[in-house]
Design a protein around this motif. Structure first.
Motif, PDB file in Angstrom:
ATOM      1  N   TYR A  30       0.819  -1.218   0.000  1.00 14.34           N
ATOM      2  CA  TYR A  30       0.000   0.000   0.000  1.00 14.34           C
ATOM      3  C   TYR A  30       0.851   1.267   0.000  1.00 14.34           C
ATOM      4  O   TYR A  30       0.418   2.309  -0.498  1.00 14.34           O
ATOM      5  N   HIS A  32       1.351   1.751  -3.490  1.00 11.36           N
ATOM      6  CA  HIS A  32       0.076   2.116  -4.121  1.00 11.36           C
ATOM      7  C   HIS A  32      -0.346   3.555  -3.775  1.00 11.36           C
ATOM      8  O   HIS A  32      -1.180   4.141  -4.463  1.00 11.36           O
ATOM      9  N   TRP A  72      -6.379   2.723  -4.891  1.00  6.59           N
ATOM     10  CA  TRP A  72      -7.596   2.139  -4.313  1.00  6.59           C
ATOM     11  C   TRP A  72      -8.864   2.927  -4.647  1.00  6.59           C
ATOM     12  O   TRP A  72      -9.961   2.483  -4.360  1.00  6.59           O
ATOM     13  N   GLN A  73      -8.733   4.075  -5.279  1.00  6.91           N
ATOM     14  CA  GLN A  73      -9.920   4.873  -5.633  1.00  6.91           C
ATOM     15  C   GLN A  73     -10.706   4.212  -6.764  1.00  6.91           C
ATOM     16  O   GLN A  73     -10.110   3.544  -7.592  1.00  6.91           O
ATOM     17  N   ALA A 127     -12.369   1.805  -2.114  1.00  9.87           N
ATOM     18  CA  ALA A 127     -11.225   1.212  -1.402  1.00  9.87           C
ATOM     19  C   ALA A 127     -11.523  -0.211  -0.919  1.00  9.87           C
ATOM     20  O   ALA A 127     -10.641  -1.065  -0.904  1.00  9.87           O
ATOM     21  N   PHE A 151     -11.295  -2.568  -3.876  1.00  5.51           N
ATOM     22  CA  PHE A 151      -9.894  -2.733  -4.264  1.00  5.51           C
ATOM     23  C   PHE A 151      -9.196  -3.673  -3.289  1.00  5.51           C
ATOM     24  O   PHE A 151      -8.509  -4.614  -3.702  1.00  5.51           O
ATOM     25  N   PHE A 152      -9.377  -3.429  -1.966  1.00  6.13           N
ATOM     26  CA  PHE A 152      -8.653  -4.215  -0.965  1.00  6.13           C
ATOM     27  C   PHE A 152      -9.039  -5.699  -1.011  1.00  6.13           C
ATOM     28  O   PHE A 152      -8.165  -6.564  -1.091  1.00  6.13           O
ATOM     29  N   PHE A 157      -6.796  -6.428  -4.628  1.00 15.34           N
ATOM     30  CA  PHE A 157      -5.498  -6.582  -3.953  1.00 15.34           C
ATOM     31  C   PHE A 157      -5.336  -7.980  -3.346  1.00 15.34           C
ATOM     32  O   PHE A 157      -4.392  -8.697  -3.667  1.00 15.34           O
ATOM     33  N   ILE A 168      -9.002   0.391   4.378  1.00 16.48           N
ATOM     34  CA  ILE A 168     -10.193   0.853   3.652  1.00 16.48           C
ATOM     35  C   ILE A 168     -10.564   2.288   4.055  1.00 16.48           C
ATOM     36  O   ILE A 168     -10.525   3.209   3.239  1.00 16.48           O
ATOM     37  N   THR A 178      -9.443   5.765   2.129  1.00 11.66           N
ATOM     38  CA  THR A 178     -10.546   6.503   1.481  1.00 11.66           C
ATOM     39  C   THR A 178     -10.478   7.976   1.884  1.00 11.66           C
ATOM     40  O   THR A 178     -10.601   8.876   1.043  1.00 11.66           O
TER      41      THR A 178
END
Lengths: 32, 486
Positions: B108, B111, B117-118, B121, B124-125, B129, B298, B302
Motif C-alpha cells: 500500500y 500504491h 484504491w480509488q 477502497a 480494491f482491498f 489486492f 479501507i 478513502t
C-alpha cells in the motif's frame, strides 16, 4: 468540541505525557 | 554476553516492541466503543494495576537470570520451562501473521503514489489486492506482490537481528522516533481538516455511564495486556541484555506510558480524519468509525484520497508509519524465539535467526493467498485471547508464588530509581490473575454462545488446535535434553 471532550483530552495528555516527562526527568536526574 | 549499548537503546527497543499496529488501529476504536474519553479511567487503572506490575516482573526476571524466557523460567522451576516455550512459540505464530499485514502495508505504501484504491477502497482491498476467496476452506492462489513484500520483510528482520543487540539498538534509534514524528504530522494534518472536531467529539466525549459495565473494564485490561507485548518472552529477553544493576521500575513506567501515549496520539490522527470523511461523504460517524484491518486499508485510505492537497504524500506517511511501527514489534517476536533456541541448544545467533526467519517466511506464504485474511483473523483471535491470556496467568503465578513477589520487589527496589510498594506483590499474586481469568472466561463464554466472526465451527476447532499444538510442542521442546544439560 464539548467541554467534556476537551477535559478528557487534557486529562489524557496530562497523565500520558506528564507522567512520561516525570519518569524521563527521574532517569536524567540519576544520570547526573 | 551481549549488552545494550545504552539505556536509551533498551528503552527504544522495549517501546518499539510495545508500540505496534494495535496502537494505531485498536486503541482509538476500543476507546470510542467503550465510553470515549471516559475509557481513559479504566485504561489508567488497568495500566497501573496489571500492565506496569507485569512489565516490571518481566523486566526483573530478564535482568536477574539474563536468559531468554524458557531458560529464565526453568531457572525458577524446572517444571515452568514449557510456559516460556509456549510464550515464545505464540510470539513466533504472531510474527507470521504480523509480517503478512506488514507486507500489505508495504504494498500500500507503493500504491499510495497513485492512490490506486480509488474510487472504492473496499472493493480494491478485498477483490483486486487480496483476491479474497469465499471462505477459509478455499485458499485460492498466491498473491505474488504480497510474496515479494513478505520476502522483503523477513530479509529485513534477519538483517536486523543476526548481528545481535548492538544492531537492534541502531535500528530502533530510527524506527521508534520516526513513526512517532510521522504520526504527529498526520495528527496535525487531521486536526486542520474541516469537521475534524466532529470526529474528535466521538473519540473523546465521555460517557461515564459506561463505566458501570464490566465489559468496558475487561476491554481496558485486555487492551493494556495485548499492547505491552507481555507473555511472549519479548520483554524478558530484552531485559536479559541489560547490564547488571540496571533500572527496572522506571524503565517499565517509561515503556508503558510511551506505549499508551502513542495510542492516545493515534486517536487524534485517526478520528480527526474520520470526522472529515463523514463530512465529505455525508455518512454518519457511527458507520464510518471502525478499527483493525478495515480502518488501515479501507477507511483511512478513502479519507486520504479525499484530502484537498498532497493526498499521496499523506498516504505514504501513513503507511510508512504503520510499517516502521510494525517492524520493531515483528523483530522483537522473532528475537524472543531465536534467543530461546540459542540458549537451549547452544547454536549461534546467525543460525537460529536464519532458520526461524526461513520457517516464518515459508509459513507466511499460506497467508499470502486469497483465504489468508480469514486465517490471520482466526489465528489472532485464538492466540491473543486464549494462549497469551493463559500464559500471562501462569507467569503471574510462577513469578508471584514460586519466585516470590516480595523477592522480586526487593530486587527491583535495590536497582531502580522509582521504589515500588507492596501493591506490586498484591497485583502480581492476586489481582492480575483474577483479571486474566475474567478475560479468558468472558472470551470463552462469547465464543460458545456466539461463535466467532461468523466462521464455520471447524475453523474455530482449527484455531483452538493451533493453541493446543503450541502447548504440545512447548512441552516436547522443554523435555528435550540439550547438549549443555547432558
Amino acid at each position: 468540541m464539548s467541554a467534556g471532550a476537551i477535559a478528557m483530552a487534557l486529562f489524557g495528555s496530562m497523565v500520558f505525557y506528564g507522567g512520561l516527562a516525570y519518569c524521563i526527568y527521574r532517569a536524567m536526574k540519576k544520570k547526573e | 554476553m551481549e549488552n545494550w549499548q545504552s539505556r536509551f537503546a533498551f528503552l527504544m527497543a522495549a517501546i518499539g516492541s510495545a508500540v505496534g499496529l494495535g496502537n494505531i488501529w485498536r486503541f482509538p476504536y476500543v476507546a470510542y466503543k467503550n465510553g470515549g474519553g471516559a475509557f481513559l479511567i479504566p485504561y489508567f487503572v488497568a495500566l497501573f494495576t496489571v500492565g506496569i506490575p507485569l512489565l516490571i516482573a518481566e523486566f526483573a526476571v530478564g535482568s536477574i537470570f539474563r536468559k531468554s524466557a524458557p531458560s529464565s523460567l526453568k531457572m525458577i522451576s524446572k517444571k515452568a520451562e514449557w510456559v516460556g516455550w509456549w510464550g515464545v512459540f505464540c510470539a513466533f505464530f504472531i510474527s507470521i501473521y504480523y509480517s503478512t499485514i506488514m507486507a500489505w502495508c508495504l504494498c500500500y505504501l507503493f500504491h499510495s503514489f497513485s492512490l490506486i484504491w480509488q474510487p472504492d477502497a473496499a472493493n480494491f482491498f478485498y477483490n483486486k489486492f487480496l483476491g479474497v476467496t469465499s471462505s477459509p476452506s478455499v485458499l485460492g492462489g498466491i498473491n505474488i506482490q504480497i510474496v515479494f513484500a513478505l520476502l522483503f520483510i523477513w530479509v529485513s528482520i534477519y538483517l536486523i537481528l543476526y548481528k545481535g543487540v548492538k544492531s537492534i539498538g541502531k535500528v530502533v534509534a530510527i524506527t521508534v522516533p520516526l513513526p512517532t514524528i510521522l504520526l504527529l504530522i498526520l495528527a496535525l494534518r487531521g486536526l486542520t481538516l474541516p469537521a475534524a472536531t466532529t470526529g474528535l467529539e466521538f473519540y473523546l466525549s465521555p460517557d461515564f455511564s459506561k463505566l458501570a459495565s464490566p465489559s468496558v473494564w475487561l476491554a481496558a485490561y485486555a487492551q493494556i495486556f495485548f499492547s505491552l507485548s507481555l507473555a511472549q518472552g519479548i520483554m524478558i529477553v530484552y531485559a536479559s541484555f541489560l547490564k547488571k544493576g540496571s533500572d527496572i521500575s522506571n524503565n517499565a513506567f517509561i515503556t508503558a506510558l510511551a506505549d499508551g501515549g502513542t495510542a492516545f496520539l493515534a486517536g487524534f490522527a485517526v478520528f480527526s480524519v474520520l470526522g472529515y470523511l463523514a463530512y465529505q461523504t455525508g455518512v454518519p460517524m457511527e458507520e464510518i468509525a471502525r478499527g483493525g484491518i478495515g480502518l488501515a486499508f479501507i477507511t483511512y485510505p478513502t479519507a486520504i484520497a479525499k484530502m484537498p492537497f498532497a493526498a499521496s504524500f499523506f498516504g505514504i506517511i501513513f503507511f510508512t508509519a504503520l510499517l516502521t511501527f510494525g517492524i520493531d514489534s515483528a523483530f522483537s517476536m522473532v528475537e524472543s524465539i531465536t534467543n530461546a533456541f540459542k540458549d537451549k541448544f547452544a547454536i549461534s545467533r546467525e543460525k537460529a535467526t536464519f532458520v526461524v526467519c526461513m520457517i516464518g517466511f515459508l509459513i507466511a506464504l499460506i497467508l499470502a493467498t486469497g483465504g489468508g485474511i480469514f486465517w490471520i483473523d482466526i489465528m489472532d483471535h485464538f492466540i491473543s485471547n486464549f494462549a497469551l491470556v493463559f500464559i500471562g496467568l501462569l507467569e503471574c503465578l510462577i513469578f508471584g508464588y514460586i519466585l516470590g513477589g516480595e523477592k522480586l520487589r526487593k530486587y527491583v527496589n535495590e536497582v531502580s530509581e522509582i521504589k515500588i510498594g507492596k501493591w506490586f506483590s498484591i497485583m502480581l499474586k492476586l489481582f492480575a490473575p483474577l483479571v486474566l481469568i475474567s478475560i479468558a472466561l468472558a472470551t470463552m463464554a462469547e465464543l460458545i454462545s456466539k461463535g466467532y466472526g461468523g466462521y464455520p465451527a471447524w475453523t474455530l476447532v482449527v484455531g483452538m488446535f493451533i493453541v493446543i499444538f503450541a502447548i504440545i510442542i512447548s512441552v516436547v521442546v522443554a523435555r528435550l535434553k540439550c547438549q549443555q544439560e547432558q
